[in-house]
Write an enzyme that holds these catalytic residues in place. Structure first.
Site, PDB file in Angstrom:
ATOM      1  N   SER A  92       0.822  -1.207   0.000  1.00  0.00           N
ATOM      2  CA  SER A  92       0.000   0.000   0.000  1.00  0.00           C
ATOM      3  C   SER A  92       0.858   1.259   0.000  1.00  0.00           C
ATOM      4  O   SER A  92       0.553   2.238  -0.694  1.00  0.00           O
ATOM      5  CB  SER A  92      -0.933   0.017   1.214  1.00  0.00           C
ATOM      6  OG  SER A  92      -1.975  -0.916   1.062  1.00  0.00           O
ATOM      7  N   GLY A 131      -5.744  12.377  -1.635  1.00  0.00           N
ATOM      8  CA  GLY A 131      -6.956  12.758  -0.923  1.00  0.00           C
ATOM      9  C   GLY A 131      -8.172  12.811  -1.821  1.00  0.00           C
ATOM     10  O   GLY A 131      -8.466  13.863  -2.410  1.00  0.00           O
ATOM     11  N   THR A 133     -11.165  10.137  -1.088  1.00  0.00           N
ATOM     12  CA  THR A 133     -12.270   9.604  -0.287  1.00  0.00           C
ATOM     13  C   THR A 133     -12.636  10.542   0.859  1.00  0.00           C
ATOM     14  O   THR A 133     -11.769  11.136   1.495  1.00  0.00           O
ATOM     15  CB  THR A 133     -11.888   8.236   0.284  1.00  0.00           C
ATOM     16  OG1 THR A 133     -11.629   7.338  -0.803  1.00  0.00           O
ATOM     17  CG2 THR A 133     -12.979   7.666   1.149  1.00  0.00           C
ATOM     18  N   CYS A 239      -6.254   7.552 -11.796  1.00  0.00           N
ATOM     19  CA  CYS A 239      -5.286   7.177 -10.768  1.00  0.00           C
ATOM     20  C   CYS A 239      -5.725   5.911 -10.043  1.00  0.00           C
ATOM     21  O   CYS A 239      -4.905   5.030  -9.752  1.00  0.00           O
ATOM     22  CB  CYS A 239      -5.114   8.320  -9.767  1.00  0.00           C
ATOM     23  SG  CYS A 239      -4.632   9.906 -10.505  1.00  0.00           S
ATOM     24  N   ARG A 244      -5.507   0.036  -8.597  1.00  0.00           N
ATOM     25  CA  ARG A 244      -6.191  -1.250  -8.642  1.00  0.00           C
ATOM     26  C   ARG A 244      -5.365  -2.292  -9.385  1.00  0.00           C
ATOM     27  O   ARG A 244      -5.366  -3.475  -9.022  1.00  0.00           O
ATOM     28  CB  ARG A 244      -7.553  -1.086  -9.329  1.00  0.00           C
ATOM     29  CG  ARG A 244      -8.553  -0.293  -8.511  1.00  0.00           C
ATOM     30  CD  ARG A 244      -9.712   0.180  -9.366  1.00  0.00           C
ATOM     31  NE  ARG A 244     -10.661   0.958  -8.571  1.00  0.00           N
ATOM     32  CZ  ARG A 244     -11.566   1.774  -9.082  1.00  0.00           C
ATOM     33  NH1 ARG A 244     -11.647   1.941 -10.394  1.00  0.00           N
ATOM     34  NH2 ARG A 244     -12.389   2.432  -8.290  1.00  0.00           N
ATOM     35  N   GLU A 364     -10.053   1.045  -2.958  1.00  0.00           N
ATOM     36  CA  GLU A 364      -9.914   1.119  -4.427  1.00  0.00           C
ATOM     37  C   GLU A 364     -11.086   0.438  -5.129  1.00  0.00           C
ATOM     38  O   GLU A 364     -10.919  -0.181  -6.181  1.00  0.00           O
ATOM     39  CB  GLU A 364      -8.584   0.501  -4.901  1.00  0.00           C
ATOM     40  CG  GLU A 364      -7.368   0.949  -4.148  1.00  0.00           C
ATOM     41  CD  GLU A 364      -7.084   2.433  -4.265  1.00  0.00           C
ATOM     42  OE1 GLU A 364      -7.743   3.106  -5.071  1.00  0.00           O
ATOM     43  OE2 GLU A 364      -6.223   2.919  -3.539  1.00  0.00           O
ATOM     44  N   THR A 366     -15.062  -1.285  -3.846  1.00  0.00           N
ATOM     45  CA  THR A 366     -15.546  -2.459  -3.135  1.00  0.00           C
ATOM     46  C   THR A 366     -15.881  -3.580  -4.123  1.00  0.00           C
ATOM     47  O   THR A 366     -16.007  -3.364  -5.337  1.00  0.00           O
ATOM     48  CB  THR A 366     -16.806  -2.121  -2.335  1.00  0.00           C
ATOM     49  OG1 THR A 366     -17.852  -1.743  -3.257  1.00  0.00           O
ATOM     50  CG2 THR A 366     -16.567  -0.983  -1.364  1.00  0.00           C
TER      51      THR A 366
END
Length: 385
Positions: A92, A131, A133, A239, A244, A364, A366
């Site tokens: 991550s 930034g 979410t 992005c 993903r 990234e 659900t």
């Protein structure tokens, strides 16, 4: 024969890609693996590892120029696989740095922004975060409430962002906000007045990773901080597709690690006078896990080749993210059970991987959103709203 590569899938990699695989694997096993359980238990990761990863060449490795290696997408995927074989939090850190923050600046930033940030970020001397979410805008980023308003030649940003990896470590934050021209992106130095990052405590997953809330309280940045060409959701979604892609490779590493540990443990653990691996039910589980890991690896390699050819589509990335995370979670859960009570401790990696993958399944995009992306492609009927 390796159970995790029963089909000899890595033979499809080029010599350079295999060399990158071996270099990253050796580094993470020697430098990071001995410490990751302690970091997970403590709920932290030292910022110093970024410079080591920078020297290794994996930060923004798939980007061209500005100190980046310019490798194939497949090579980047292989690196993500080896990182996540140790811990999802390590992958991550690299994903957010390279595929979100650096990619955003590389793809959408002005030349001055690229020259200012990318060489330092590639070296691990500067950390970035992404930034997008918000607490009320997760799967629906278009409903974000953060705003950027012009004031003279400056922009003034207000709002908050949630679940931001690397947030308290970052030197620069890529912030997406609503403007009169639609959603726009900004490269915001985190030492700007009014910018605050608060670490999110009490996480039960992805603990060897820093997650934060970003608060923007009249953050004033010059006009040059705005990305010149990004308008609407096209910028941030491009992005997310990059990130993903790294995930669908990374989770193969987590699944592989769980399979290897389950196989080793059941070969050594004796019950009823013979190893657990001698029992038919155990062998069935090992066979199913091996098929899952190899199938996920095949998906990753195929999508890597499509990405290198420039023909990959967002729905194909959704397919890979959905299928591979689902498979990795099932492998991790099965491995946890095969280790019995030992499987719940940090003396083994399986429950740490299992817990991490619960977060990877959510971020990234659900499982539900990726399923709907595939459904929309199949039917021609978008069902998001």
């Amino acid at each position: 024969m390796n159970a995790h590569d029963l089909l000899d899938i890595d033979a499809q990699l080029s010599d350079e890609e295999r060399a990158i695989r071996d270099t990253v694997r050796d580094y993470v096993r020697s430098e990071l693996a001995p410490h990751v359980s302690a970091w997970y238990e403590q709920g932290t990761v030292p910022i110093e590892i970024a410079r080591g990863l920078g020297k290794l060449g994996v930060l923004g490795m798939h980007l061209e120029g500005y100190g980046c290696s310019g490798t194939t997408a497949t090579a980047y995927g292989v690196a993500c696989r080896e990182l996540e074989a140790i811990d999802s939090g390590l992958r991550s850190l690299v994903s957010v740095q390279g595929s979100l923050a650096m990619f955003a600046i590389h793809r959408w930033g002005a030349e001055e922004q690229r020259e200012l940030w990318l060489p330092r970020m590639a070296a691990g001397d500067a950390i970035g975060c992404f930034g997008l979410t918000e607490s009320d805008a997760g799967s629906d980023p278009g409903s974000m409430r953060s705003t950027a308003k012009r004031d003279g030649t400056d922009w003034v940003l207000n709002g908050s962002k949630m679940w931001i990896t690397n947030g308290t470590l970052a030197d620069v934050a890529v912030i997406w906000a609503q403007t009169d021209e639609g959603i726009r992106g900004f490269a915001v130095p985190t030492d700007t007045a009014g910018f605050t990052a608060n670490e999110i405590p009490r996480k039960l997953s992805l603990r060897a990773s820093i997650t934060a809330e970003l608060v923007l309280d009249n953050v004033r940045v010059p006009a040059e901080a705005a990305f010149p060409d990004a308008r609407g959701l096209k910028g941030p979604l491009s992005c997310l597709n990059e990130a993903r892609y790294g995930i669908l490779w990374g989770v193969v590493g987590a699944a592989r690690s769980c399979l290897e540990e389950a196989l080793s443990y059941t070969l050594e653990r004796q019950q009823f006078g013979k190893p657990l691996a001698a029992f038919q039910l155990t062998q069935r589980k090992l066979a199913d896990m091996t098929i899952a890991v190899n199938n996920a690896s095949l998906v990753a390699v195929q999508l890597g080749r499509l990405k290198d050819a420039g023909t990959i589509t967002p729905v194909q990335v959704s397919y890979g993210k959905l299928a591979n995370v689902r498979s990795a979670l099932e492998v991790a859960r099965t491995a946890r059970g095969m280790l019995g009570a030992a499987g719940i401790t940090l003396d083994h990696s399986v429950m740490r991987h299992m817990s991490n993958l619960e977060t990877v399944s959510t971020y990234e995009g659900t499982e539900e959103m990726h399923s709907l992306s595939i459904g929309a492609e199949l039917t021609g009927i978008p069902s998001f709203r």
